[in-house]
Write a protein that holds these residues in place. Structure first.
Motif, PDB file in Angstrom:
ATOM      1  N   GLN A  37      -9.159  -2.554  -0.186  1.00  0.00           N
ATOM      2  CA  GLN A  37      -9.710  -1.213  -0.001  1.00  0.00           C
ATOM      3  C   GLN A  37     -10.471  -1.181   1.305  1.00  0.00           C
ATOM      4  O   GLN A  37     -11.399  -1.947   1.520  1.00  0.00           O
ATOM      5  CB  GLN A  37     -10.648  -0.870  -1.161  1.00  0.00           C
ATOM      6  N   ASN A  38     -10.059  -0.254   2.197  1.00  0.00           N
ATOM      7  CA  ASN A  38     -10.739  -0.174   3.491  1.00  0.00           C
ATOM      8  C   ASN A  38     -12.017   0.654   3.369  1.00  0.00           C
ATOM      9  O   ASN A  38     -12.279   1.236   2.320  1.00  0.00           O
ATOM     10  CB  ASN A  38      -9.780   0.350   4.568  1.00  0.00           C
ATOM     11  N   LEU A  43      -6.283   2.279  -0.131  1.00  0.00           N
ATOM     12  CA  LEU A  43      -5.780   0.986  -0.589  1.00  0.00           C
ATOM     13  C   LEU A  43      -4.648   0.534   0.322  1.00  0.00           C
ATOM     14  O   LEU A  43      -3.648   1.227   0.469  1.00  0.00           O
ATOM     15  CB  LEU A  43      -5.278   1.086  -2.029  1.00  0.00           C
ATOM     16  N   ILE A  44      -4.824  -0.643   0.886  1.00  0.00           N
ATOM     17  CA  ILE A  44      -3.813  -1.209   1.778  1.00  0.00           C
ATOM     18  C   ILE A  44      -3.047  -2.283   1.015  1.00  0.00           C
ATOM     19  O   ILE A  44      -3.648  -3.180   0.421  1.00  0.00           O
ATOM     20  CB  ILE A  44      -4.485  -1.817   3.021  1.00  0.00           C
ATOM     21  N   TYR A  85     -11.239  -6.307  -2.645  1.00  0.00           N
ATOM     22  CA  TYR A  85      -9.873  -6.706  -2.947  1.00  0.00           C
ATOM     23  C   TYR A  85      -9.576  -6.415  -4.413  1.00  0.00           C
ATOM     24  O   TYR A  85     -10.358  -6.759  -5.298  1.00  0.00           O
ATOM     25  CB  TYR A  85      -9.679  -8.196  -2.671  1.00  0.00           C
ATOM     26  N   PHE A  86      -8.451  -5.780  -4.651  1.00  0.00           N
ATOM     27  CA  PHE A  86      -8.010  -5.478  -6.008  1.00  0.00           C
ATOM     28  C   PHE A  86      -6.679  -6.144  -6.288  1.00  0.00           C
ATOM     29  O   PHE A  86      -5.784  -6.128  -5.440  1.00  0.00           O
ATOM     30  CB  PHE A  86      -7.831  -3.961  -6.207  1.00  0.00           C
ATOM     31  N   CYS A  87      -6.549  -6.721  -7.469  1.00  0.00           N
ATOM     32  CA  CYS A  87      -5.237  -7.106  -7.959  1.00  0.00           C
ATOM     33  C   CYS A  87      -4.824  -6.089  -9.011  1.00  0.00           C
ATOM     34  O   CYS A  87      -5.669  -5.412  -9.608  1.00  0.00           O
ATOM     35  CB  CYS A  87      -5.242  -8.513  -8.551  1.00  0.00           C
ATOM     36  N   ALA A  88      -3.525  -5.969  -9.200  1.00  0.00           N
ATOM     37  CA  ALA A  88      -3.006  -5.038 -10.200  1.00  0.00           C
ATOM     38  C   ALA A  88      -1.721  -5.611 -10.764  1.00  0.00           C
ATOM     39  O   ALA A  88      -0.904  -6.158 -10.021  1.00  0.00           O
ATOM     40  CB  ALA A  88      -2.758  -3.660  -9.588  1.00  0.00           C
TER      41      ALA A  88
ATOM     42  N   VAL B 101       4.392  -0.526  -5.638  1.00  0.00           N
ATOM     43  CA  VAL B 101       3.759   0.788  -5.595  1.00  0.00           C
ATOM     44  C   VAL B 101       3.082   0.952  -4.241  1.00  0.00           C
ATOM     45  O   VAL B 101       2.363   0.063  -3.784  1.00  0.00           O
ATOM     46  CB  VAL B 101       2.720   0.930  -6.731  1.00  0.00           C
ATOM     47  N   PHE B 102       3.303   2.099  -3.623  1.00  0.00           N
ATOM     48  CA  PHE B 102       2.715   2.401  -2.315  1.00  0.00           C
ATOM     49  C   PHE B 102       1.735   3.559  -2.480  1.00  0.00           C
ATOM     50  O   PHE B 102       2.068   4.571  -3.102  1.00  0.00           O
ATOM     51  CB  PHE B 102       3.812   2.783  -1.306  1.00  0.00           C
ATOM     52  N   PHE B 103       0.560   3.394  -1.882  1.00  0.00           N
ATOM     53  CA  PHE B 103      -0.483   4.400  -2.010  1.00  0.00           C
ATOM     54  C   PHE B 103      -0.629   5.228  -0.739  1.00  0.00           C
ATOM     55  O   PHE B 103      -0.442   4.720   0.384  1.00  0.00           O
ATOM     56  CB  PHE B 103      -1.834   3.741  -2.298  1.00  0.00           C
ATOM     57  N   GLY B 104      -0.983   6.488  -0.911  1.00  0.00           N
ATOM     58  CA  GLY B 104      -1.396   7.317   0.201  1.00  0.00           C
ATOM     59  C   GLY B 104      -2.826   7.004   0.596  1.00  0.00           C
ATOM     60  O   GLY B 104      -3.499   6.188  -0.048  1.00  0.00           O
ATOM     61  N   LYS B 105      -3.306   7.661   1.656  1.00  0.00           N
ATOM     62  CA  LYS B 105      -4.643   7.377   2.160  1.00  0.00           C
ATOM     63  C   LYS B 105      -5.736   8.052   1.339  1.00  0.00           C
ATOM     64  O   LYS B 105      -6.916   7.781   1.540  1.00  0.00           O
ATOM     65  CB  LYS B 105      -4.743   7.788   3.627  1.00  0.00           C
ATOM     66  N   GLY B 106      -5.335   8.924   0.445  1.00  0.00           N
ATOM     67  CA  GLY B 106      -6.305   9.510  -0.464  1.00  0.00           C
ATOM     68  C   GLY B 106      -6.885  10.817   0.012  1.00  0.00           C
ATOM     69  O   GLY B 106      -6.883  11.136   1.205  1.00  0.00           O
TER      70      GLY B 106
END
Lengths: 108, 112
Positions: A37-38, A43-44, A85-88, B101-106
Motif C-alpha cells: 500500500q503506497n 495497492l500495488i 504490506y498485505f498478503c491475500a 486480481v488487479f486494483f485501481g488507484k482508488g
C-alpha cells in the motif's frame, strides 16, 4: 475470524538489512498475492503465486499450500520500501481474503 | 495493459446525499470487485460481479448497490452517505475470479 494471519503487524528495519514477512492461512488457499500500500492508499501488486517461489529484484516470495503459509523476503531494505504490506489468499472462490497487514518502517 | 481506472480520485459528499463511484477496465475480465479500505485496516470486500451476477457480502448487503451495464464498467452506489462511509474505495478485476486480481488507484471518499 482470522482466516489469513499476517505477522508481524509492525516492523522497523535498518536500511540495508534483510527481513521476512509471513502469512498463515486457515483456509485452503490456492493462490496468494502480496501487495504494497503506497502513501496515497493504493495497492500495488508485488507477487501473484501458485505454490512455489518468485523473485523480483530485492523481493522474494514463497507459497507453500500444504503447510498453508506464504512469506515475503526483503533483501537490502531501502527507505522507499516503507509502507504497509498485505498478503491475500484466494481459495478458488473468486474472493481474496486479506491479512491484517504489516506496517514496515525502514530507518536510515 | 493491466490498468483498472477509477474516477474520481477524490470525492467529497454530504451526509444523507447519494454517492456514485465508477470503475472501468479494458482487460475483458469477467470479475470486478469493490473493496472498502479504512486506515489501519485490511481491505474489506463489499461486493463483486462475476459476469452479470452480483454477489454482495452479507454484512454490507443493504448499504451498497452496484451496476455493471457492460463487461468493462462497474459502479458503486451509496444511496444515503453517512460519516462511516468515509474511506478509500478500491475497484479491482480478475480474468475469471481465480486468477490474479488487479486494483485501481482508488477513490478517497470523505463524507461531511
Amino acid at each position: 475470524g482470522d482466516k489469513v494471519k499476517q505477522s508481524p503487524s509492525a516492523l522497523s528495519l535498518q536500511e540495508g538489512t534483510n527481513s521476512a514477512l509471513r502469512c498463515n492461512f486457515s483456509i485452503a488457499a490456492t493462490t496468494v498475492q502480496w501487495f504494497l500500500q503506497n502513501p496515497r492508499g493504493s495497492l500495488i501488486n508485488l507477487f501473484y503465486l501458485v505454490p512455489g517461489t518468485k523473485e523480483n529484484g530485492r523481493l522474494k516470495s514463497a507459497f507453500d499450500s500444504k503447510e498453508s503459509y506464504s512469506t515475503l523476503h526483503i533483501r537490502d531494505a531501502q527507505l522507499e520500501d516503507s509502507g504497509t504490506y498485505f498478503c491475500a489468499a484466494n481459495n478458488a472462490g473468486a474472493k481474496l481474503t486479506f491479512g491484517g497487514g504489516t506496517r514496515l518502517t525502514v530507518r536510515p | 495493459d493491466t490498468t483498472v481506472k477509477q474516477n474520481p480520485r477524490y470525492k467529497l459528499a454530504r451526509v444523507g446525499k447519494p454517492v456514485n463511484l465508477i470503475c472501468s477496465q479494458t482487460m475483458n475480465h469477467d470479475t470486478m470487485y469493490w473493496y472498502q479500505k479504512k486506515p489501519n485496516q485490511a481491505p474489506k470486500l463489499l461486493l463483486f460481479y462475476y459476469d452479470k451476477i452480483l454477489n454482495r457480502e452479507a454484512d454490507t448487503f443493504e448499504k451498497f448497490q452496484s451496476s455493471r451495464p457492460n463487461n468493462s464498467f462497474c459502479s458503486l452506489y451509496i444511496g444515503s452517505a453517512g460519516l462511516e462511509y468515509s474511506a478509500m474505495y478500491l475497484c479491482a478485476s480478475s480474468r475469471d475470479g481465480a486468477t490474479e486480481v488487479f486494483f485501481g488507484k482508488g477513490t478517497r471518499l470523505t463524507v461531511v
